[in-house]
Motif scaffolding. Structure first.
Motif, PDB file in Angstrom:
ATOM      1  N   CYS A  22       0.833  -1.205   0.000  1.00 35.19           N
ATOM      2  CA  CYS A  22       0.000   0.000   0.000  1.00 35.19           C
ATOM      3  C   CYS A  22       0.869   1.256   0.000  1.00 35.19           C
ATOM      4  O   CYS A  22       2.020   1.240   0.443  1.00 35.19           O
ATOM      5  N   VAL A  23       0.323   2.331  -0.523  1.00 32.68           N
ATOM      6  CA  VAL A  23       1.033   3.607  -0.558  1.00 32.68           C
ATOM      7  C   VAL A  23       0.932   4.266   0.810  1.00 32.68           C
ATOM      8  O   VAL A  23      -0.151   4.373   1.389  1.00 32.68           O
ATOM      9  N   LEU A  24       2.080   4.709   1.325  1.00 32.63           N
ATOM     10  CA  LEU A  24       2.126   5.369   2.621  1.00 32.63           C
ATOM     11  C   LEU A  24       2.735   6.761   2.478  1.00 32.63           C
ATOM     12  O   LEU A  24       3.477   7.027   1.525  1.00 32.63           O
ATOM     13  N   PRO A  25       2.448   7.656   3.407  1.00 30.63           N
ATOM     14  CA  PRO A  25       3.080   8.975   3.378  1.00 30.63           C
ATOM     15  C   PRO A  25       4.604   8.829   3.370  1.00 30.63           C
ATOM     16  O   PRO A  25       5.165   8.004   4.090  1.00 30.63           O
ATOM     17  N   GLY A  26       5.246   9.603   2.524  1.00 29.72           N
ATOM     18  CA  GLY A  26       6.705   9.594   2.451  1.00 29.72           C
ATOM     19  C   GLY A  26       7.282   8.677   1.403  1.00 29.72           C
ATOM     20  O   GLY A  26       8.490   8.732   1.132  1.00 29.72           O
ATOM     21  N   ASP A  27       6.458   7.845   0.769  1.00 32.19           N
ATOM     22  CA  ASP A  27       6.985   6.944  -0.259  1.00 32.19           C
ATOM     23  C   ASP A  27       7.664   7.706  -1.389  1.00 32.19           C
ATOM     24  O   ASP A  27       8.658   7.247  -1.962  1.00 32.19           O
ATOM     25  N   ASP A  28       7.139   8.867  -1.711  1.00 33.39           N
ATOM     26  CA  ASP A  28       7.678   9.636  -2.825  1.00 33.39           C
ATOM     27  C   ASP A  28       8.989  10.343  -2.492  1.00 33.39           C
ATOM     28  O   ASP A  28       9.638  10.899  -3.382  1.00 33.39           O
ATOM     29  N   LEU A  29       9.397  10.317  -1.248  1.00 32.11           N
ATOM     30  CA  LEU A  29      10.658  10.972  -0.871  1.00 32.11           C
ATOM     31  C   LEU A  29      11.874  10.170  -1.315  1.00 32.11           C
ATOM     32  O   LEU A  29      12.953  10.724  -1.502  1.00 32.11           O
ATOM     33  N   VAL A  30      11.698   8.853  -1.428  1.00 30.57           N
ATOM     34  CA  VAL A  30      12.787   7.994  -1.916  1.00 30.57           C
ATOM     35  C   VAL A  30      12.188   7.075  -2.987  1.00 30.57           C
ATOM     36  O   VAL A  30      12.041   5.868  -2.789  1.00 30.57           O
ATOM     37  N   PRO A  31      11.818   7.647  -4.133  1.00 32.95           N
ATOM     38  CA  PRO A  31      11.135   6.856  -5.166  1.00 32.95           C
ATOM     39  C   PRO A  31      12.029   5.798  -5.797  1.00 32.95           C
ATOM     40  O   PRO A  31      11.547   4.823  -6.368  1.00 32.95           O
ATOM     41  N   GLU A  32      13.359   5.989  -5.695  1.00 34.31           N
ATOM     42  CA  GLU A  32      14.300   5.076  -6.340  1.00 34.31           C
ATOM     43  C   GLU A  32      14.668   3.893  -5.454  1.00 34.31           C
ATOM     44  O   GLU A  32      15.642   3.180  -5.716  1.00 34.31           O
ATOM     45  N   ALA A  33      13.906   3.635  -4.403  1.00 34.04           N
ATOM     46  CA  ALA A  33      14.245   2.576  -3.448  1.00 34.04           C
ATOM     47  C   ALA A  33      14.242   1.191  -4.083  1.00 34.04           C
ATOM     48  O   ALA A  33      14.985   0.314  -3.664  1.00 34.04           O
ATOM     49  N   GLY A  34      13.406   0.956  -5.084  1.00 35.73           N
ATOM     50  CA  GLY A  34      13.382  -0.348  -5.735  1.00 35.73           C
ATOM     51  C   GLY A  34      12.943  -1.447  -4.791  1.00 35.73           C
ATOM     52  O   GLY A  34      11.935  -1.358  -4.108  1.00 35.73           O
ATOM     53  N   ALA A  35      13.758  -2.510  -4.726  1.00 34.09           N
ATOM     54  CA  ALA A  35      13.400  -3.678  -3.921  1.00 34.09           C
ATOM     55  C   ALA A  35      13.784  -3.541  -2.458  1.00 34.09           C
ATOM     56  O   ALA A  35      13.410  -4.376  -1.641  1.00 34.09           O
ATOM     57  N   VAL A  36      14.552  -2.504  -2.132  1.00 35.52           N
ATOM     58  CA  VAL A  36      15.025  -2.381  -0.754  1.00 35.52           C
ATOM     59  C   VAL A  36      14.023  -1.561   0.053  1.00 35.52           C
ATOM     60  O   VAL A  36      14.237  -0.396   0.388  1.00 35.52           O
ATOM     61  N   VAL A  37      12.884  -2.186   0.321  1.00 35.69           N
ATOM     62  CA  VAL A  37      11.807  -1.560   1.078  1.00 35.69           C
ATOM     63  C   VAL A  37      11.335  -2.565   2.126  1.00 35.69           C
ATOM     64  O   VAL A  37      11.073  -3.721   1.800  1.00 35.69           O
ATOM     65  N   ALA A  38      11.243  -2.119   3.358  1.00 35.18           N
ATOM     66  CA  ALA A  38      10.766  -2.984   4.438  1.00 35.18           C
ATOM     67  C   ALA A  38       9.535  -2.341   5.072  1.00 35.18           C
ATOM     68  O   ALA A  38       9.567  -1.169   5.439  1.00 35.18           O
ATOM     69  N   THR A  39       8.460  -3.112   5.183  1.00 33.83           N
ATOM     70  CA  THR A  39       7.224  -2.644   5.809  1.00 33.83           C
ATOM     71  C   THR A  39       6.846  -3.624   6.898  1.00 33.83           C
ATOM     72  O   THR A  39       6.680  -4.821   6.630  1.00 33.83           O
ATOM     73  N   PHE A  53      23.596   6.167   1.666  1.00 34.01           N
ATOM     74  CA  PHE A  53      22.317   5.872   1.022  1.00 34.01           C
ATOM     75  C   PHE A  53      21.309   6.939   1.441  1.00 34.01           C
ATOM     76  O   PHE A  53      21.451   7.587   2.472  1.00 34.01           O
ATOM     77  N   ARG A  54      20.296   7.116   0.613  1.00 37.44           N
ATOM     78  CA  ARG A  54      19.162   7.960   0.948  1.00 37.44           C
ATOM     79  C   ARG A  54      18.121   7.071   1.618  1.00 37.44           C
ATOM     80  O   ARG A  54      17.913   5.931   1.193  1.00 37.44           O
ATOM     81  N   PHE A  55      17.479   7.585   2.656  1.00 35.19           N
ATOM     82  CA  PHE A  55      16.682   6.718   3.513  1.00 35.19           C
ATOM     83  C   PHE A  55      15.474   7.457   4.053  1.00 35.19           C
ATOM     84  O   PHE A  55      15.578   8.581   4.531  1.00 35.19           O
ATOM     85  N   SER A  56      14.305   6.828   3.960  1.00 36.75           N
ATOM     86  CA  SER A  56      13.114   7.385   4.608  1.00 36.75           C
ATOM     87  C   SER A  56      12.583   6.365   5.602  1.00 36.75           C
ATOM     88  O   SER A  56      12.635   5.153   5.373  1.00 36.75           O
ATOM     89  N   TRP A  57      12.069   6.897   6.705  1.00 35.92           N
ATOM     90  CA  TRP A  57      11.571   6.054   7.796  1.00 35.92           C
ATOM     91  C   TRP A  57      10.218   6.607   8.183  1.00 35.92           C
ATOM     92  O   TRP A  57      10.111   7.685   8.777  1.00 35.92           O
ATOM     93  N   ALA A  58       9.171   5.879   7.821  1.00 29.08           N
ATOM     94  CA  ALA A  58       7.802   6.363   8.029  1.00 29.08           C
ATOM     95  C   ALA A  58       7.105   5.582   9.137  1.00 29.08           C
ATOM     96  O   ALA A  58       7.161   4.349   9.179  1.00 29.08           O
ATOM     97  N   PHE A  59       6.434   6.326  10.009  1.00 30.47           N
ATOM     98  CA  PHE A  59       5.612   5.747  11.065  1.00 30.47           C
ATOM     99  C   PHE A  59       4.176   6.199  10.811  1.00 30.47           C
ATOM    100  O   PHE A  59       3.890   7.398  10.830  1.00 30.47           O
TER     101      PHE A  59
END
Length: 215
Positions: A39-56, A150-156
């Motif tokens: 699902c789309v969460l706030p902040g996803d667009d801050l690091v759009p190039e994350a590719g497969a390295v996403v943990a939810t 690395f560029r990194f976003s951390w959303a709660f």
């Protein structure tokens, strides 16, 4: 004989790769419901190039968002800590002590404020909607690129759920990490961080839940 051994080696290697991929997926989607990790969460667009390295990762809390939010907004080194394994964090000199009470001095967080992971690692508040979501953003800094390559976003994200069978208010707490590594070194660091991220985040989620559910 050589062909038979070759087939066995290939099968063993394939099994090992499959196990690693399955383990990676399980750790990167720990606690999530079906489809929740997509699902789309706030902040996803801050690091759009994350590719497969996403943990939810996620957890259900038997408390309303208003009881969850104060614990999220005070996270950070020198603040409320991370509600995780303080002993492990302090083995590397982070000086973390997770708070067991909500402290007013740490509640006035705003966009642009700094939240530290360690002495030399600072994230900035990129998005903040009280009672809804907090998104922190980090990126390589001039002269300190080796610390965070690395560029990194951390959303709660905390969302209200329908009341449980007992009539109590409930919340869904979702934490998402998005990584965009810079170069070979960045990719190596990001991969090395993944198991640690899983270990500490699942404990953090359970730590927040335990604190928010206290009466």
């Amino acid at each position: 004989m050589g062909t038979r051994h070759g087939f066995r080696a290939a099968a063993t290697a394939a099994s090992a790769v499959g196990a690693l991929l399955l383990t990676r997926r399980l750790t990167q989607t720990w606690g999530t419901w079906v489809g929740e990790h997509e699902c789309v969460l706030p902040g996803d667009d801050l690091v759009p190039e994350a590719g497969a390295v996403v943990a939810t990762r996620a957890v259900t809390v038997d408390a309303p968002p208003a009881r969850v939010w104060p614990w999220l907004v005070q996270i950070g080194q020198g603040r409320g800590g991370f509600y995780s394994y303080d002993v492990l964090e302090n083995l590397v000199g982070l000086g973390i002590r997770s708070a067991d009470t909500v402290e007013e001095r740490w509640q006035a967080l705003a966009v642009g404020d700094e939240v530290r992971l360690a002495d030399e690692v600072a994230l900035r508040v990129a998005l903040l909607e009280p009672g809804s979501h907090l998104v922190l953003l980090g990126a390589p800094e001039p002269g300190k690129a080796a610390v965070m390559p690395f560029r990194f976003s951390w959303a709660f994200v905390v969302r209200a759920l329908p009341p449980g069978d007992d009539g109590r208010a409930r919340s869904r707490l979702i934490v998402r990490e998005r990584y965009a590594p810079r170069g070979v070194v960045g990719r190596a660091v990001v991969e090395a961080v993944q198991p640690v991220s899983f270990l500490m985040t699942q404990r953090m989620l359970r730590g927040v839940r335990a604190r928010a559910e206290r009466r």
